[in-house]
Design a protein around this motif. Sequence first.
Motif, PDB file in Angstrom:
ATOM      1  N   ILE A 152     123.426  96.685 -22.571  1.00 40.47           N
ATOM      2  CA  ILE A 152     122.139  96.044 -22.843  1.00 40.47           C
ATOM      3  C   ILE A 152     121.027  97.071 -23.031  1.00 40.47           C
ATOM      4  O   ILE A 152     120.142  96.913 -23.881  1.00 40.47           O
ATOM      5  CB  ILE A 152     121.817  95.011 -21.742  1.00 40.47           C
ATOM      6  N   SER A 190     125.665  93.122 -21.533  1.00 42.71           N
ATOM      7  CA  SER A 190     125.984  93.433 -22.926  1.00 42.71           C
ATOM      8  C   SER A 190     124.926  92.933 -23.885  1.00 42.71           C
ATOM      9  O   SER A 190     124.259  91.927 -23.622  1.00 42.71           O
ATOM     10  CB  SER A 190     127.317  92.780 -23.319  1.00 42.71           C
ATOM     11  N   PHE A 191     124.820  93.648 -24.993  1.00 45.15           N
ATOM     12  CA  PHE A 191     124.008  93.183 -26.107  1.00 45.15           C
ATOM     13  C   PHE A 191     124.958  92.985 -27.283  1.00 45.15           C
ATOM     14  O   PHE A 191     125.666  93.913 -27.681  1.00 45.15           O
ATOM     15  CB  PHE A 191     122.934  94.210 -26.446  1.00 45.15           C
ATOM     16  N   ARG A 220     122.536  91.581 -17.274  1.00 51.41           N
ATOM     17  CA  ARG A 220     121.735  90.783 -18.188  1.00 51.41           C
ATOM     18  C   ARG A 220     122.387  90.883 -19.550  1.00 51.41           C
ATOM     19  O   ARG A 220     122.581  91.982 -20.067  1.00 51.41           O
ATOM     20  CB  ARG A 220     120.329  91.392 -18.267  1.00 51.41           C
ATOM     21  N   SER A 221     122.748  89.769 -20.126  1.00 47.20           N
ATOM     22  CA  SER A 221     123.363  89.855 -21.444  1.00 47.20           C
ATOM     23  C   SER A 221     122.599  89.007 -22.434  1.00 47.20           C
ATOM     24  O   SER A 221     122.050  87.953 -22.096  1.00 47.20           O
ATOM     25  CB  SER A 221     124.829  89.417 -21.392  1.00 47.20           C
TER      26      SER A 221
END
Lengths: 471, 260
Positions: A152, A190-191, A220-221
């Motif tokens: 992220i 993840s982004f 936080r994705s």
Amino acid sequence: MSAENAELLTLQDRYEQKYGFRDPENYVFKSRKGLSRAIVEEISLMKGEPEWMLEKRLQGYEHFIARPMPNWGPDLSVLDFNDIYYFVRATEGEGRSWDEVPDDIKRTFDRLGIPEAEQKFLAGVGAQYESEMVYHKVREDLEKQGVVFLGIEEGLRQHPDLFREYFGTIIPYNDNKFAALNTAVWSGGSFVYVPPGVEVQMPLQAYFRINTANMGQFERSLIIVDKGAKVHYVEGCTAPVYSTHSLHSGVIEIIVKEGADCRYTTIQNWANNVYNLVTQRARVYRNAKMAWVDGNLGSRLTMKYPSVYLMEEGAHGEILSVAFARHGQNQDAGGKALHLAPNTSSQIISKSISMEDGRSSYRGLVHVAPGATDSRSNVVCDALLLHEHSKTDTYPYIEINDNDVLIGHEASVTKVSEEQLFYLQSRGLSEDEANLMIVNGFIEPFVKELPMEYAVELNRLVALQMEGSVG
Amino acid sequence: MGAVLEICDLHAGVNGTPILKGVNLTVRQGEVHALMGPNGSGKSTLSFVLTGHPVYEVASGDILFNGESILDLEPDERSHLGLFMAFQYPVSIPGVTVANFLRTALNAHRKAKDPSDKGVSIPEFRRLMLDRMKFLQMDPSFAGRYLNDGFSGGEKKRAEILQMAVLQPKIAVMDETDSGLDIDAVRIVAEGVNKLVGPEMGVLVITHYQRILNYIPPQFVHVMYDGRIVESGGPELALKLEDEGYAPYEEKYGKVVTAP
């Protein structure tokens, strides 16, 4: 030691053998315990973030401090926010090959079988250790097609505009106390961006690992599936067993644009000292499809209600979940479907299993907004109880503000019957094998939604979970 | 030497109510026995006690398999010895396919014989199962259905026979396999049983009516009445019962009032 404690210890032993090993802590940075404005600023500084992100974090922090603990569900009073490490950086940076990952951490993921699975059947892998991703890699052919699968933080660095457009819009900082906490101290996750029309055939997998005691993991994705694109994201989680609590409080935001198809699968197998409080939400646009496939086997307490916001006509959402609670565990799971446009459809299938004194609950919401005509929703929640003192509860909320809709709700509670056990035993299965077979049959509608490798893994985890039940 | 099931002066009941009041019966591998009797005579109780249902309590007497008492054995252990019961009311196991169930059961048997057994390979199992299904003239699609879930009465009974064909017991008890079936279904199920009957399997056919015995001819016929075997004979005894019913026993031993 009481018999019950002895039993709990043997349960922990079994988890310990497979997932519960601990690594020495050779960390680059470990924050002091507790949460403060200074810690939030420190995290932001260490990540080299733009000013707007720090402001968001601080908004989250202020809201977290001001907002009371939620009291509508399981007891959270044992959580001591001052007794948690909010940020642990294990490595200098994120590797693009496993060779760049420090040996001891790579060994951990080897033991968990991640690089092997990557070779065999995954389109991309992310591996998070403590607070940050230590590895991220997507197959080259997908990269060439413009598929983005990054940690992220890298996502924020490389795609600042896209990031800013969506971050915190699906789940704002003030959505709930734990979303506020995550906004303040988020780290890792993840982004994902899938460009219009690109179909990623094999799953992208992220694996989350907590190693430190009293760790807080706040992944936080952000997943954006552009028009007509398709992706399946899978996450798995484990941790060593400690006598003190750890906290995992993730926030997952997903945007599924017109005609796109997104599936997000979780196999959660945290150790039974982890509090797992997660907010997951997807916005689903015209004729797009979103499916949450959520398997919760581990943790002490899970509170998790994946949501679909059906924003435009023809949007479809599915939430399929299995929760398995055994001794000392509370699985408070379910789902929410919000029909905000006409002709939208949703399906919630929840399967819960309670054994020993485990407790599992279905907590769900179906909301139909005024004007969401011709919407359809079907909710099925089935609970299976293995023992006399196993517990289950159902909290279904239905809010319908339009007359022309079709809403179905079915709930069932089943006990494993003596007759079923006897029938299977008379065919040569032991009592444990018979119980396992009944449970596997019960979750079959869920398991068949999983790719084969995960179906096998889930069946194995269920077998592990049921070993040596005490009745 | 073939397997022998011996029931010796067996007294058993449920919740303190005596149902079996001294049953004596010996079934050898390769023999076909019919056990007939009116409702409430204790026929089904006998089959449950033989296979070890936990609700039933044995008060006295013994059940021997090859000369060894099996009273202390769990139902699965009795199954491993080669004892099988085809249920009158097979139980449904939703979500578990017939194929998966059969493979698990077969592996449990193999493992009981040899703890180091790694289980039957999937291709080998498929061959075995499809062969058994063909033998019993069953459609292969049956293997993919959930065990007894939504099965018709006839399908349930055929699934029982399929299990028997795969597990190949030494002694099989068939508890009212004909009940609830129309005459065509009885014939189909009985043909399946006949294909399995032979020197390798002994059968105890429990039935209220004589009609299934037209298809599975017994060598020995026993009449059960009020928890005892009151008469034993050859096939002619079944025909006599067909003509006279159970009224002569009622006159001789009094009317049975206990529930089944």
